[in-house]
Write a protein that holds these residues in place. Structure first.
Motif, PDB file in Angstrom:
ATOM      1  N   SER A   1       0.829  -1.201   0.000  1.00 31.60           N
ATOM      2  CA  SER A   1       0.000   0.000   0.000  1.00 31.60           C
ATOM      3  C   SER A   1       0.863   1.251   0.000  1.00 31.60           C
ATOM      4  CB  SER A   1      -0.911   0.019   1.231  1.00 31.60           C
ATOM      5  OG  SER A   1      -1.798  -1.069   1.204  1.00 31.60           O
ATOM      6  N   PHE A   2       0.423   2.244  -0.750  1.00 29.69           N
ATOM      7  CA  PHE A   2       1.057   3.553  -0.779  1.00 29.69           C
ATOM      8  C   PHE A   2       0.024   4.591  -0.349  1.00 29.69           C
ATOM      9  CE2 PHE A   2       3.140   0.966  -4.086  1.00 29.69           C
ATOM     10  CZ  PHE A   2       4.418   0.921  -3.539  1.00 29.69           C
ATOM     11  N   SER A   3       0.390   5.866  -0.391  1.00 32.51           N
ATOM     12  CA  SER A   3      -0.509   6.901   0.119  1.00 32.51           C
ATOM     13  C   SER A   3      -1.793   7.007  -0.695  1.00 32.51           C
ATOM     14  CB  SER A   3       0.205   8.258   0.133  1.00 32.51           C
ATOM     15  OG  SER A   3       0.626   8.614  -1.181  1.00 32.51           O
ATOM     16  N   ASP A   4      -1.714   6.776  -2.001  1.00 28.90           N
ATOM     17  CA  ASP A   4      -2.900   6.967  -2.835  1.00 28.90           C
ATOM     18  C   ASP A   4      -3.198   5.775  -3.748  1.00 28.90           C
ATOM     19  OD1 ASP A   4      -0.745   7.229  -4.488  1.00 28.90           O
ATOM     20  OD2 ASP A   4      -1.442   9.050  -5.494  1.00 28.90           O
ATOM     21  N   SER A   5      -2.508   4.664  -3.555  1.00 26.91           N
ATOM     22  CA  SER A   5      -2.747   3.488  -4.388  1.00 26.91           C
ATOM     23  C   SER A   5      -2.161   2.261  -3.708  1.00 26.91           C
ATOM     24  CB  SER A   5      -2.114   3.671  -5.778  1.00 26.91           C
ATOM     25  OG  SER A   5      -0.701   3.723  -5.681  1.00 26.91           O
ATOM     26  N   SER A   6      -2.315   1.126  -4.353  1.00 25.51           N
ATOM     27  CA  SER A   6      -1.721  -0.112  -3.864  1.00 25.51           C
ATOM     28  C   SER A   6      -1.425  -1.000  -5.057  1.00 25.51           C
ATOM     29  CB  SER A   6      -2.663  -0.820  -2.884  1.00 25.51           C
ATOM     30  OG  SER A   6      -3.857  -1.219  -3.538  1.00 25.51           O
ATOM     31  N   LEU A   7      -0.539  -1.956  -4.848  1.00 17.56           N
ATOM     32  CA  LEU A   7      -0.261  -2.941  -5.884  1.00 17.56           C
ATOM     33  C   LEU A   7      -0.451  -4.325  -5.292  1.00 17.56           C
ATOM     34  CD1 LEU A   7       2.740  -4.488  -5.442  1.00 17.56           C
ATOM     35  CD2 LEU A   7       3.558  -2.212  -6.048  1.00 17.56           C
ATOM     36  N   GLN A   8      -0.756  -5.277  -6.147  1.00 15.06           N
ATOM     37  CA  GLN A   8      -0.930  -6.659  -5.727  1.00 15.06           C
ATOM     38  C   GLN A   8       0.000  -7.550  -6.554  1.00 15.06           C
ATOM     39  OE1 GLN A   8      -4.040  -4.779  -6.357  1.00 15.06           O
ATOM     40  NE2 GLN A   8      -3.813  -4.242  -4.205  1.00 15.06           N
ATOM     41  N   TYR A   9       0.463  -8.643  -5.923  1.00 13.64           N
ATOM     42  CA  TYR A   9       1.410  -9.533  -6.580  1.00 13.64           C
ATOM     43  C   TYR A   9       1.361 -10.898  -5.913  1.00 13.64           C
ATOM     44  CZ  TYR A   9       4.295  -9.022  -2.437  1.00 13.64           C
ATOM     45  OH  TYR A   9       4.740  -9.046  -1.131  1.00 13.64           O
ATOM     46  N   CYS A  10       1.935 -11.887  -6.573  1.00 16.03           N
ATOM     47  CA  CYS A  10       2.050 -13.233  -6.020  1.00 16.03           C
ATOM     48  C   CYS A  10       3.503 -13.485  -5.631  1.00 16.03           C
ATOM     49  CB  CYS A  10       1.597 -14.278  -7.034  1.00 16.03           C
ATOM     50  SG  CYS A  10       1.984 -15.972  -6.521  1.00 16.03           S
ATOM     51  N   PRO A  11       3.790 -13.745  -4.359  1.00 14.15           N
ATOM     52  CA  PRO A  11       5.186 -13.979  -3.946  1.00 14.15           C
ATOM     53  C   PRO A  11       5.837 -15.155  -4.663  1.00 14.15           C
ATOM     54  CG  PRO A  11       3.791 -13.609  -2.032  1.00 14.15           C
ATOM     55  CD  PRO A  11       2.869 -13.745  -3.205  1.00 14.15           C
ATOM     56  N   THR A  12       5.113 -16.266  -4.787  1.00  8.65           N
ATOM     57  CA  THR A  12       5.703 -17.445  -5.430  1.00  8.65           C
ATOM     58  C   THR A  12       6.022 -17.180  -6.892  1.00  8.65           C
ATOM     59  OG1 THR A  12       4.639 -19.015  -3.931  1.00  8.65           O
ATOM     60  CG2 THR A  12       5.283 -19.848  -6.092  1.00  8.65           C
ATOM     61  N   CYS A  13       5.093 -16.575  -7.616  1.00 12.09           N
ATOM     62  CA  CYS A  13       5.290 -16.335  -9.046  1.00 12.09           C
ATOM     63  C   CYS A  13       6.276 -15.213  -9.334  1.00 12.09           C
ATOM     64  CB  CYS A  13       3.958 -16.003  -9.709  1.00 12.09           C
ATOM     65  SG  CYS A  13       2.790 -17.366  -9.814  1.00 12.09           S
ATOM     66  N   GLN A  14       6.354 -14.205  -8.447  1.00 14.53           N
ATOM     67  CA  GLN A  14       7.041 -12.977  -8.826  1.00 14.53           C
ATOM     68  C   GLN A  14       8.260 -12.610  -7.991  1.00 14.53           C
ATOM     69  OE1 GLN A  14       2.799 -11.027  -9.235  1.00 14.53           O
ATOM     70  NE2 GLN A  14       4.291  -9.594 -10.061  1.00 14.53           N
ATOM     71  N   THR A  15       8.339 -13.037  -6.746  1.00 14.75           N
ATOM     72  CA  THR A  15       9.442 -12.569  -5.888  1.00 14.75           C
ATOM     73  C   THR A  15      10.168 -13.711  -5.190  1.00 14.75           C
ATOM     74  OG1 THR A  15       7.952 -12.211  -3.997  1.00 14.75           O
ATOM     75  CG2 THR A  15       8.307 -10.347  -5.489  1.00 14.75           C
ATOM     76  N   GLY A  16      10.163 -14.886  -5.788  1.00 13.03           N
ATOM     77  CA  GLY A  16      10.879 -16.006  -5.207  1.00 13.03           C
ATOM     78  C   GLY A  16      10.341 -16.449  -3.864  1.00 13.03           C
ATOM     79  N   GLY A  17       9.063 -16.192  -3.607  1.00 12.99           N
ATOM     80  CA  GLY A  17       8.438 -16.583  -2.351  1.00 12.99           C
ATOM     81  C   GLY A  17       8.595 -15.580  -1.229  1.00 12.99           C
ATOM     82  N   ARG A  18       9.324 -14.509  -1.464  1.00 10.32           N
ATOM     83  CA  ARG A  18       9.571 -13.505  -0.419  1.00 10.32           C
ATOM     84  C   ARG A  18       8.556 -12.358  -0.514  1.00 10.32           C
ATOM     85  NH1 ARG A  18      15.678 -12.311  -1.932  1.00 10.32           N
ATOM     86  NH2 ARG A  18      14.690 -12.549  -3.986  1.00 10.32           N
ATOM     87  N   PRO A  19       7.956 -11.958   0.613  1.00  8.75           N
ATOM     88  CA  PRO A  19       7.025 -10.819   0.576  1.00  8.75           C
ATOM     89  C   PRO A  19       7.762  -9.504   0.445  1.00  8.75           C
ATOM     90  CG  PRO A  19       7.290 -11.585   2.824  1.00  8.75           C
ATOM     91  CD  PRO A  19       8.043 -12.559   1.958  1.00  8.75           C
ATOM     92  N   LEU A  20       7.121  -8.565  -0.198  1.00 11.91           N
ATOM     93  CA  LEU A  20       7.654  -7.211  -0.306  1.00 11.91           C
ATOM     94  C   LEU A  20       7.216  -6.408   0.912  1.00 11.91           C
ATOM     95  CD1 LEU A  20       6.755  -6.566  -4.045  1.00 11.91           C
ATOM     96  CD2 LEU A  20       9.039  -7.001  -3.144  1.00 11.91           C
ATOM     97  N   ALA A  21       8.133  -5.611   1.474  1.00 13.22           N
ATOM     98  CA  ALA A  21       7.784  -4.779   2.621  1.00 13.22           C
ATOM     99  C   ALA A  21       6.697  -3.794   2.218  1.00 13.22           C
ATOM    100  CB  ALA A  21       9.009  -4.033   3.132  1.00 13.22           C
ATOM    101  N   ASP A  22       5.700  -3.640   3.077  1.00 11.36           N
ATOM    102  CA  ASP A  22       4.546  -2.812   2.753  1.00 11.36           C
ATOM    103  C   ASP A  22       4.792  -1.367   3.131  1.00 11.36           C
ATOM    104  OD1 ASP A  22       2.117  -1.944   1.985  1.00 11.36           O
ATOM    105  OD2 ASP A  22       0.955  -3.045   3.455  1.00 11.36           O
ATOM    106  N   ARG A  23       5.737  -0.748   2.447  1.00 16.45           N
ATOM    107  CA  ARG A  23       5.987   0.675   2.647  1.00 16.45           C
ATOM    108  C   ARG A  23       6.616   1.228   1.373  1.00 16.45           C
ATOM    109  NH1 ARG A  23      10.084  -1.912   5.569  1.00 16.45           N
ATOM    110  NH2 ARG A  23      12.195  -1.344   4.941  1.00 16.45           N
TER     111      ARG A  23
END
Length: 286
Positions: free
Chosen positions: A257-279
């Motif tokens: 989440s950001f101040s005026d929007s958010s993005l969605q993603y799949c950890p397994t498919c896109q980031t090697g299973g690692r979550p992205l920090a929500d900031r």
């Protein structure tokens, strides 16, 4: 927010419903909707619509010597009407922002929900007179925008790939939703830097962009304007589906989440299973 596929579907719809018809009147109903003042909307009265085009997320209705440019922004929409009430609408009441009535009695309303009013209508002699159109990058579905042209656009940037895909001055028409979808198809982190993309990455991302957008346009083609929003929402793989299973691997779709929007993603498919920090400006968690 309507993006390239929905705006292209609206263009196709209006091409069938507007071209060859005469405009009776154009009624701006909120102070903020018209971004130009000369010529006045009354200049369209009696003009025949000759074409409907799209520039990125802008609709371009040509009537006589003038162009009516429409940008629906985040919460705007176009509603086709076969007829209108006899009494004129009251300005400033409800979501109605502008009404265009044809001499046959049909036409369309532009509406905008919420309190932040960003829907924009320009009446100009040349679409390039609209700053938002003048700054647009190439259309991602144009035949001339091939893989090498895409590589050249990204090669001139050093930024996160999600932001590059959304930048209208780089590529016209892709917004928050379809950039999420493209990156999911490409199996790429939204925070990956454009400078780290190799030749294979660029080719894979280009193919994902073209396939995702073309498929969305085809799904929407021939659909009534009122059904396009629901079609877009139902077809999303990750965007707007936080907490739901990824349709590819079954992992849980996560959100940043950001101040005026958010993005969605799949950890397994896109980031090697690692979550992205929500900031904002987050990096992959170690």
């Amino acid at each position: 927010m309507p993006e390239l596929p929905e705006v292209e579907a609206l263009r196709d719809f209006l091409d069938d419903h507007l071209v060859g018809k005469e405009i009776a009147r154009v009624l701006p109903l909120t102070i903020s909707v018209m971004k130009t003042y000369d010529p006045q909307p009354a200049a369209l009265e009696g003009a025949t619509v000759t074409s409907v085009a799209r520039h990125g997320k802008f609709l371009d209705i040509t009537a006589g010597e003038l162009h009516l440019l429409i940008h629906l922004a985040r919460a705007g929409w176009l509603q086709w009407k076969d007829s209108f009430p006899a009494a004129p609408p009251r300005p400033g009441k409800g979501p109605l922002a502008l009404r265009t009535v044809l001499t046959g009695g049909d036409g369309f309303d532009l509406t905008e929900m919420g309190t932040t009013k960003r829907l924009a209508v320009h009446l100009v002699h040349d679409p390039a007179d609209v700053p938002g159109v003048a700054r647009l990058g190439p259309d991602p579905l144009a035949d001339s925008f091939d893989r090498d042209a895409f590589a050249a656009v990204l090669g001139a940037e050093r930024r996160q790939v999600k932001g590059a895909l959304r930048d209208q001055s780089l590529i016209a028409g892709i917004g928050n939703a379809y950039s999420d979808e493209i990156l999911h198809v490409a199996k790429m982190s939204p925070f990956k830097l454009t400078t780290s993309l190799g030749d294979h990455d660029i080719t894979h991302l280009y193919n994902a962009m073209r396939t995702t957008l073309k498929d969305a346009v085809e799904r929407s083609r021939g659909m009534a304007a009122g059904r396009l929003k629901a079609e877009k929402k139902s077809s999303m793989r990750v965007h707007g589906r936080t907490g739901q299973p990824c349709p590819v691997c079954g992992d849980t779709v996560l959100e940043v989440s950001f101040s005026d929007s958010s993005l969605q993603y799949c950890p397994t498919c896109q980031t090697g299973g690692r979550p992205l920090a929500d900031r904002r400006l987050s990096r992959l968690l170690k």
